[in-house]
Design an enzyme around this catalytic site. Sequence first.
Site, PDB file in Angstrom:
ATOM      1  N   TRP A  24      69.851  95.322  28.926  1.00 62.48           N
ATOM      2  CA  TRP A  24      70.652  96.487  28.519  1.00 62.48           C
ATOM      3  C   TRP A  24      70.963  97.390  29.708  1.00 62.48           C
ATOM      4  O   TRP A  24      72.057  97.943  29.804  1.00 62.48           O
ATOM      5  CB  TRP A  24      69.964  97.258  27.385  1.00 62.48           C
ATOM      6  CG  TRP A  24      69.622  96.356  26.232  1.00 62.48           C
ATOM      7  CD1 TRP A  24      68.403  96.204  25.645  1.00 62.48           C
ATOM      8  CD2 TRP A  24      70.501  95.444  25.550  1.00 62.48           C
ATOM      9  NE1 TRP A  24      68.471  95.256  24.664  1.00 62.48           N
ATOM     10  CE2 TRP A  24      69.733  94.771  24.574  1.00 62.48           C
ATOM     11  CE3 TRP A  24      71.847  95.104  25.679  1.00 62.48           C
ATOM     12  CZ2 TRP A  24      70.275  93.801  23.731  1.00 62.48           C
ATOM     13  CZ3 TRP A  24      72.389  94.133  24.842  1.00 62.48           C
ATOM     14  CH2 TRP A  24      71.608  93.500  23.881  1.00 62.48           C
ATOM     15  N   ASP A  67      68.421 105.696  28.766  1.00 62.93           N
ATOM     16  CA  ASP A  67      68.556 105.025  27.470  1.00 62.93           C
ATOM     17  C   ASP A  67      67.156 104.934  26.877  1.00 62.93           C
ATOM     18  O   ASP A  67      66.292 104.243  27.421  1.00 62.93           O
ATOM     19  CB  ASP A  67      69.152 103.632  27.697  1.00 62.93           C
ATOM     20  CG  ASP A  67      69.214 102.791  26.424  1.00 62.93           C
ATOM     21  OD1 ASP A  67      68.754 103.250  25.363  1.00 62.93           O
ATOM     22  OD2 ASP A  67      69.722 101.652  26.503  1.00 62.93           O
ATOM     23  N   LYS A 109      66.224 101.407  16.166  1.00 66.87           N
ATOM     24  CA  LYS A 109      64.951 100.817  16.570  1.00 66.87           C
ATOM     25  C   LYS A 109      63.793 101.702  16.121  1.00 66.87           C
ATOM     26  O   LYS A 109      63.090 101.386  15.178  1.00 66.87           O
ATOM     27  CB  LYS A 109      64.940 100.574  18.077  1.00 66.87           C
ATOM     28  CG  LYS A 109      65.969  99.505  18.467  1.00 66.87           C
ATOM     29  CD  LYS A 109      66.009  99.267  19.952  1.00 66.87           C
ATOM     30  CE  LYS A 109      67.138  98.309  20.319  1.00 66.87           C
ATOM     31  NZ  LYS A 109      66.918  96.929  19.864  1.00 66.87           N
TER      32      LYS A 109
END
Lengths: 361, 361
Positions: free
Chosen positions: B101, B171, B195
């Site tokens: 990511w 992030d 999540k």
Amino acid sequence: MSRVYNFSAGPAVLPEEVLKEAAEEMLDYNGTGMSVMEMSHRSKAFEKIIGDAEKSLRDLINIPDNYKVLFLQGGGHQQFAMVPMNLMKNKVADYINTGQWAKRAMLEAKIYGKVNLIASSEDKNYSYIPDLKELKISDDADYVYICHNNTIYGTKYNELPDAGDKILVADMSSDILSEPIDVTKYGLIFAGAQKNIGPAGVVIVIIREDLITEDVLPGTPTMLKYKTHADNNSLYNTPPAYGIYMCGKVFKWLQNKGGLEAMKKINEEKAAILYEYLDSSSMFKGTVVKKDRSLMNVPFITGSDELDAKFVKEAKAAGFENLKGHRTVGGMRASIYNAMPIEGVKALVEFMKKFEQENKK
Amino acid sequence: MSRVYNFSAGPAVLPEEVLKEAAEEMLDYNGTGMSVMEMSHRSKAFEKIIGDAEKSLRDLINIPDNYKVLFLQGGGHQQFAMVPMNLMKNKVADYINTGQWAKRAMLEAKIYGKVNLIASSEDKNYSYIPDLKELKISDDADYVYICHNNTIYGTKYNELPDAGDKILVADMSSDILSEPIDVTKYGLIFAGAQKNIGPAGVVIVIIREDLITEDVLPGTPTMLKYKTHADNNSLYNTPPAYGIYMCGKVFKWLQNKGGLEAMKKINEEKAAILYEYLDSSSMFKGTVVKKDRSLMNVPFITGSDELDAKFVKEAKAAGFENLKGHRTVGGMRASIYNAMPIEGVKALVEFMKKFEQENKK
């Protein structure tokens, strides 16, 4: 528990059966031992949910095989940018301005190229659809853009502009699935789900395959390319999974109701009850030119701000919610989407009659 | 109804209490006579929902007044573009590559300017966090970007890079709310909700006010400007309303659990149960350098693909779901987010012990 009649323009009423099912499945979807909200979007169970939702939608609208269906995020507003970023190859587009959302789409497109305003009904506060016979489509236009049903003003295209060989792009956020359409007339249709489908946070895009290319404007984010999502069946990244699940349920509910031919009949019947009363009332009147009236959003006024406010207040007390009109039109607006039962419309008209009786001079 | 232990990396397990409440409120939220899904985002009821959600989040993370909280759409992937489009004034940024990511964020930023890769752990399949002492921040960098917890690889920053006077962007999709953080160390934090919070379709952005400007890269869509959403308290357009409502419920649940200090203790306890067993097992072992281990995502392998597959299959049959590791790491991964009860982790370790016993050579 007591449910109101909810005339909100969006997010809006959902079928009670659908909500009941969702509540029952909240802790354990179909024997998976988890909620759809807890489910990996790469799981078999979710792949079936999104696949079935797409199948139902294709069946309902009769979407040809050469069109892709995408479930995206960001609502209509993000489409206002995605459309030009993906389709403006010559950096020119034609827009018809029939209200606030068409205008906002047009302003957004101006960031990316030349926008020709080829027709507008702004002169009369968007109370009609412009004459389409006089339309001059630009030779170099990449596409022609319309807002098919205008939520705020209560107008609707009953015929389409002749875009010739140009791509017709339509925002159908407030009337998708209200009646059958001929998808082949469009290059791209989009619709935020939160009006006539269900939950906010999902926008549906129906796009002809040849329009899905890598050839987008420089600087287009990966997430804003249709190709990114088309190549991955809307699973490039985590999709708004629960919203898609709810959309799928609403699609099934519409199939069980008999599909879009059946919905069109019911919607025409519902709208007629309201419009016929408005045309006969000496207190309330509709704000839209008759031939361009929407089946979904019905704005009306008394002519007195004071009386309007009194009506909205008393209606709310009687269980009719969200009838206040948009500030740019004033008065009232009843949004009577697919999920508004005919009983709700009948009850509203009865209430209006009573109000008229009690408040006449 | 039988609930499984769901170790999915995301969308992931939600607190059962929260799901129960949501199910109960599905047809009538708090006496409004409608579902939150049917509610106008301009209504008082929804304004309270989003306002309360923000208040709870501010309380939990101790967010200073000079930071805005935004509830947006498009997930982390859209942030990969929004960050450079909004913050790359000099068109230069420093990225640390700690996994898929982070790398994808870096590739997206390259669309918009020069990206300096200032550290990477790609050489050892991202099994560690690079040494931060050697870091050379670029003089002209607009910001320094990290992925704070790496879902796929199971690593986590236990200290932060010293970004000097540069803006630190993080992030935190897979570890937000897992323990207290010092927001003032960051210019911008974002986290996809799916999540460690709840439903997919919401991304939370915490951004320092001075970074919210009209001075964005040319061609930035209105929806991709932080200013658009900050100026409208996340109600510029219809937000992902139901998702925000669920986030708010999870925030309240965390407050009732004692907040992030309490969660950190529980999360450390949960992770220790799993890591201690991994360190003592002669069959299973963790894949991450000890000092960089994540509290949220725990990858482990047996060393044999066959045995891995057997384990995942038998675990599933025993009610432990989504334990298959990401294809880039192989083996297994247990994601043990806030909502995974300690009983689930204990039961998993018992199951692993039994499996080890039964399958030892």
